[in-house]
Write an enzyme that holds these catalytic residues in place. Structure first.
Site, mmCIF file in Angstrom:
data_model
loop_
_atom_site.group_PDB
_atom_site.id
_atom_site.type_symbol
_atom_site.label_atom_id
_atom_site.label_comp_id
_atom_site.label_asym_id
_atom_site.label_seq_id
_atom_site.Cartn_x
_atom_site.Cartn_y
_atom_site.Cartn_z
ATOM 1 N N ARG A 1 -3.870 -6.372 34.893
ATOM 2 C CA ARG A 1 -4.503 -5.086 35.184
ATOM 3 C C ARG A 1 -5.654 -4.876 34.212
ATOM 4 N NH1 ARG A 1 0.351 -0.709 35.304
ATOM 5 N NH2 ARG A 1 -1.212 0.452 34.136
ATOM 6 N N ARG B 1 3.516 13.533 32.757
ATOM 7 C CA ARG B 1 2.968 12.938 31.542
ATOM 8 C C ARG B 1 2.374 13.986 30.611
ATOM 9 N NH1 ARG B 1 2.039 7.356 33.768
ATOM 10 N NH2 ARG B 1 1.225 6.105 32.072
ATOM 11 N N ARG C 1 -4.306 3.920 25.376
ATOM 12 C CA ARG C 1 -3.235 4.501 26.185
ATOM 13 C C ARG C 1 -2.036 4.889 25.332
ATOM 14 N NH1 ARG C 1 -2.515 -0.208 29.931
ATOM 15 N NH2 ARG C 1 -0.717 0.876 30.763
ATOM 16 N N LYS D 1 9.473 1.234 32.285
ATOM 17 C CA LYS D 1 9.796 2.263 33.289
ATOM 18 C C LYS D 1 9.767 1.682 34.707
ATOM 19 C CE LYS D 1 6.357 4.960 32.107
ATOM 20 N NZ LYS D 1 5.791 4.084 31.059
ATOM 21 N N ARG E 1 1.660 -8.516 30.412
ATOM 22 C CA ARG E 1 2.059 -8.116 31.768
ATOM 23 C C ARG E 1 1.127 -8.728 32.812
ATOM 24 N NH1 ARG E 1 3.189 -1.906 32.993
ATOM 25 N NH2 ARG E 1 1.029 -1.619 32.313
#
Ligand code: ADP
Ligand code: ADP
Ligand code: ZN
Length: 219
Positions: A163, A91, A174, A16, A130
């Site tokens: 992160r 969300r 998540r 996204k 990531r």
């Protein structure tokens, strides 16, 4: 051209942020990432940042009323008049309904919901690989979108870090939270005739081309 008020929907790691940035640049409209807003507040040590961190670290969603107030505020800024991209919001169904009310008051509406579809295995791979720039927030992937120099941001020379919530244990949580709380939005926007599902499991440029194709087509 017609106004583009776009939502990017999809699980964590679907791409996204990567695509929203490219679309924002292409169409010259702002990208509004609620996750980025929380991380910026955390970095600046604001009360909001500290509040959000307690949820983010656990892989849980920040309470609806907090998120909705922030987005409402942001959408009222003048730069959103010519269109906007919501990345990571809504969300939950509660957030989506609140968004409808806010936009109605502003006499506008969502025009497109881009739903990025990616398999769970690939999502785990993307999230754990990531890396983000500590200074400017730019996103990379160790394998799929590496910087020119390992560990260093191409855009600003900043340090690339992982992160906290991209570690394996939180990633699984998540993805579960997404399935329970966010996935129902697919039905919600399908029923409104706004949903455009895109195969997110292609190279970044191919996904980008598909999204542009959807945005160009009439409603
Ligand atoms: P989201 O905002 O949905 O959580 P990101 O845009 O941050 O997702 O992408 C998650 C990770 O996957 C990042 O490391 C990014 O570089 C990488 N990525 C994004 N799109 C693709 C793609 N099409 N193919 C491979 N990796 C991708
Ligand atoms: P990703 O796309 O990788 O899941 P985000 O940056 O969008 O990451 O979100 C990171 C975290 O910020 C979420 O796990 C959640 O705790 C919080 N967050 C972001 N957007 C929302 C939202 N719309 N509602 C509730 N919590 C949110
Ligand atoms: Zn940077």
């Amino acid at each position: 051209m017609d106004i583009l008020n776009i939502i990017f929907l999809g699980p964590p790691g679907a791409g996204k942020g990567t695509q929203a940035k490219k679309i924002a640049e292409e169409f010259d409209i702002p990208q509004i990432s609620t996750g980025d807003i929380f991380r910026k507040n955390l970095k600046e040590g604001t009360e909001l940042g500290l509040k959000a961190k307690a949820y983010m670290d656990k892989g849980l969603l920040v309470p609806d009323e907090i998120v909705v107030a922030i987005v409402e505020d942001r959408l009222k800024q003048p730069d959103c008049k010519q269109g906007f991209i919501l990345d990571g919001f809504p969300r939950t169904v509660v957030q989506a309904e609140a968004l409808d009310k806010v936009l109605e008051k502003m006499k506008t509406r969502i025009t497109h919901v881009i739903n990025l579809q990616v398999s769970r295995d690939e999502l785990i791979d993307r999230l754990t690989g990531r890396r983000v720039c500590k200074s400017c927030g730019a996103t990379y992937h160790m394998k799929y979108d590496p910087p020119q120099k390992s560990g260093v941001c191409d855009k600003c020379g900043g340090l690339l870090i992982q992160r906290d919530d991209d570690r394996v244990a939180t990633v699984e949580k998540r993805l579960d939270v997404y399935e329970k709380q966010t996935q129902p939005l697919i039905e919600f926007y399908k029923n409104k005739g706004l949903l455009r599902t895109i195969d997110g499991q292609q190279p970044i440029e191919n996904v980008f081309a598909d999204i542009k194709g959807e945005l160009g087509s009439d409603n």
